[in-house]
Design a protein around this motif. Structure first.
Motif: not given
Length: 191
Positions: A98-100, A102, A156-159, A161, A186
């Motif tokens: 999930r993007k967001g 962390y 910030p991390l993307a789906v 990663d 998250w």
């Protein structure tokens, strides 16, 4: 002189039985209705909360000499205090689903340290980064002659990663789950 309150009569309010019954019925009906209207329903609560709770706390999955600088992790109920809810393990590396934004945290303690047989090299570090990008490091933690490093940060991390954690070779990390661990949580959907 009369005492304070002497001679004063207190008038009591007497309600007929019918009025008392109506008041009781209103209280019995209105209180549950007002609670129902004030508190959100189950569907509304699900809309307010983020869709899922992405969190992981992992321990080291390693035995013997290391050929690769990457540290491999494991998690699950059978291991005690480790868990995965949302993210997944892919060949010992943590993959985000999930993007967001962390919160990442890590602690690594070197095995057999302090010891006269081991001295911590000056360039000894632990790095945390996104595996696909060799240039994108999220944390770089030098040991500075000590046996343990630990840190946390928001990132910030993307789906998709995958997070790689590397320890300078040939150093060995401690297998003790209280001394070496890694996790993410998250905290925000990001932009």
């Amino acid at each position: 002189m009369p005492e304070d309150g002497a001679g004063c009569s207190v008038r009591r309010l007497h309600w007929p039985w019918g009025a008392k019954a109506v008041l009781a019925v209103l209280c019995l009906v209105m209180v549950p209705c007002s609670v129902y209207l004030i508190l959100p329903t189950r569907g509304q609560q699900q809309q307010l909360e983020p869709p899922g709770w992405d969190i992981a706390e992992l321990q080291l999955n390693h035995a013997g000499p290391r050929q690769d600088p990457r540290l491999c992790w494991q998690g699950g109920p059978a291991l005690g205090r480790t868990f995965l809810h949302g993210p997944e393990l892919d060949d010992g590396q943590l993959r985000v689903r999930r993007k967001g934004i962390y919160r990442l945290h890590i602690q690594v303690t070197l095995a057999n340290c302090p010891s006269r047989q081991i001295s911590v090299p000056r360039n000894a570090t632990v790095t945390v980064g996104i595996c696909a990008s060799t240039a994108y490091s999220l944390m770089r933690l030098p040991f500075n002659g000590h046996c343990t490093v630990s840190s946390q940060r928001l990132a910030p991390l993307a789906v998709g990663d995958a997070l790689c954690t590397n320890l300078t070779l040939p150093l060995l990390p401690s297998q003790n789950a209280d001394q070496t661990f890694f996790g993410i949580q998250w905290v925000h959907p990001g932009t």
